[in-house]
Design an enzyme around this catalytic site. Structure first.
Site: not given
Ligand code: BG6
Length: 463
Positions: A87-88, A171-172, A176, A229, A234
């Site tokens: 349990d972290f 920040d994914h 991209k 969010d 993003h």
């Molecule tokens: C996330 C958000 O960071 O990015 C989500 O928390 C969102 O709510 C998602 O759906 C979108 O990512 P992608 O890569 O599908 O555009």
């Protein structure tokens, strides 16, 4: 003795781990361009053994990995995955984790916090019982805090334990392919770079439309909303790459220096009712774990002004929303019309699901006529199988970068701080003015009030 590198995931049984992190680790394992993918410890509360976990993970990897699934490759990865049950949230349990690591001969750590930010401090406190943890790297999932003050507090906690240059804030969107391409499209093409300013551009529109709703994340999302969010992180990353001055080099450190100047030049509007529209999809309040009276926005549209010599007077429109009629992320640059009655040139950088570049320009209609029509050039990068196969996914790219110690494609603290500051202010103004959160129909294009936001300037969304 050279200690072995260990990649530990807190939140090992969560959605992010199954959908993104494990498939990314598989892709790293399977790709030719090898980075060193270490042993992986997944931490979760559920009662699995490493064996049962590997079997379960196999299905997710097979479903979500970019590269073709090969049993042999998966097994090579799987034998390095260990499941550790704890349990972290209980700091007393970290002594056991320390012993587990000692038995493995681990000492060189990468920790991935794939859990809600409210747990970050507890994990850091727990890690104080793990020998050598403070020398490790840490990868943090967004959102980084819930507002400016909680983000600052979190940053202090993180920096009091980890070295600042060992903190990787994901920040994914920065991973991209087409987000990375924006600065090349801008700066390597004089046909664009020479006219990239308010004198030649009418407006720039950044859209991130999603078909999905909040799914299983209602508990998190209801405390967050579209502004926190998507916009704060993003969309501001993309906006600043689109609007920045040309960095001294392609190195990302130079890019950050320019991006932060744009964030600092963002003007908080005097009258927020003319610059922001929030919406909520019908039925949101019935989603699991969402407050039945929730006023959380699932849609946000903003008109932004960047107060510098390049952009003064030109609007940037940004919009994002859930449960819309289509999934599409794009940056549309609408140039000024060359003469009354002539259509604008439009450059559209398509980020997802299609990756590519679209350009619209004026030509003469063929035949005995002087009529002018629009030619539409549409370059689809992701239509090619080879391009798709050769393009790493965002998480794969960013995990690989972290393992190699490259921090550049991660958010820097000053960016996070400045964008929180902006978002906190506009939210507060909207609330103070008692402006509505407009209900919009699922599958629509969002609230009509967002069209009116552009309509007042004589613009419309580019779709
Ligand atoms: C996330 C958000 O960071 O990015 C989500 O928390 C969102 O709510 C998602 O759906 C979108 O990512 P992608 O890569 O599908 O555009």
């Amino acid at each position: 003795m050279n200690k072995e590198q260990i990649f530990t995931i807190f939140g090992g049984t969560g959605d992010l781990t199954f959908r993104k992190l494990l498939p990314a680790l598989y892709n790293i394992e399977a790709s030719d361009d090898k980075v060193f993918c270490p042993r992986v410890v997944v931490i979760g509360r559920r009662d699995y053994t490493s064996e049962t976990y590997r079997t379960m993970a196999r299905e997710w990897v097979e479903k979500f990995a970019r590269l073709h699934f090969k049993e042999e490759t998966y097994q090579k990865l799987a034998e390095r995955i260990l499941y550790y049950r704890m349990d972290f949230t209980d700091e007393k349990e970290y002594g056991g984790l320390d012993s587990f690591y000692k038995k493995m001969g681990a000492g060189n750590h990468i920790f991935y916090f794939a859990v809600a930010p409210r747990y970050f401090s507890t994990i850091v406190n727990g890690l104080k019982s793990v020998a050598g943890a403070e020398h490790g790297k840490v990868v943090l999932e967004k959102p980084f805090g819930e507002d400016l003050s909680s983000a600052a507090e979190l940053n202090r906690t993180m920096e009091s334990f980890f070295k600042p240059d060992h903190i990787y804030r994901i920040d994914h969107y920065l991973g991209k392919e087409m987000v990375r391409n924006i600065q090349i499209i801008r700066f390597a093409n004089p046909i664009f770079s020479n006219v990239w300013d308010a004198e030649h551009i009418e407006c720039i529109q950044i859209s991130a439309m999603e078909e999905v709703g909040v799914e299983t994340r209602g508990g998190y999302y209801d405390h967050s909303g579209a502004l926190k969010d998507m916009v704060q992180n993003h969309l501001f990353q993309i906006l600043t790459i689109v609007a920045m001055e040309q960095p001294g080099s392609l190195a990302v450190e130079d890019m950050h220096r320019e991006q932060i100047k744009v964030l600092r030049a963002l003007q908080v509007p005097e009258d927020i009712s003319q610059s922001m529209v929030l919406g909520q999809y019908g039925g949101y309040r019935e989603e699991p774990s969402v407050d039945r009276n929730s006023s959380t926005e699932t849609y946000a549209a903003l008109k932004l002004s960047v107060d510098n010599d390049r952009w003064r007077g030109m609007p940037f429109y940004v919009r994002t929303g859930k449960k819309l009629g289509r999934r599409e992320m794009q940056v549309a640059v609408v140039f000024k019309s060359p003469a009354p009655g002539l259509e604008s040139n439009i450059l559209n950088i398509k980020i997802q699901p299609t990756e590519g570049v679209y350009l619209q320009f004026n030509i003469k209609k063929p035949g005995e006529t002087e009529e002018i029509i629009q030619a539409k050039m549409d370059f689809c990068q992701s239509c090619s199988y080879v391009n798709r196969m050769n393009t790493p996914e965002a998480y794969e790219r960013l995990l690989g970068a972290c393992m190699r110690g490259e921090r550049s494609w991660f958010s820097q603290w000053d960016q996070v701080e400045t964008s929180w500051n902006y978002v906190d202010e506009v939210r507060e103004k909207y609330r103070e003015m008692g402006l509505p959160v407009h209900i919009y129909e699922q599958g629509s294009a969002g609230p009509e009030a967002a069209d009116a936001l552009l309509g007042r300037d004589g613009h419309s969304w580019f779709d």
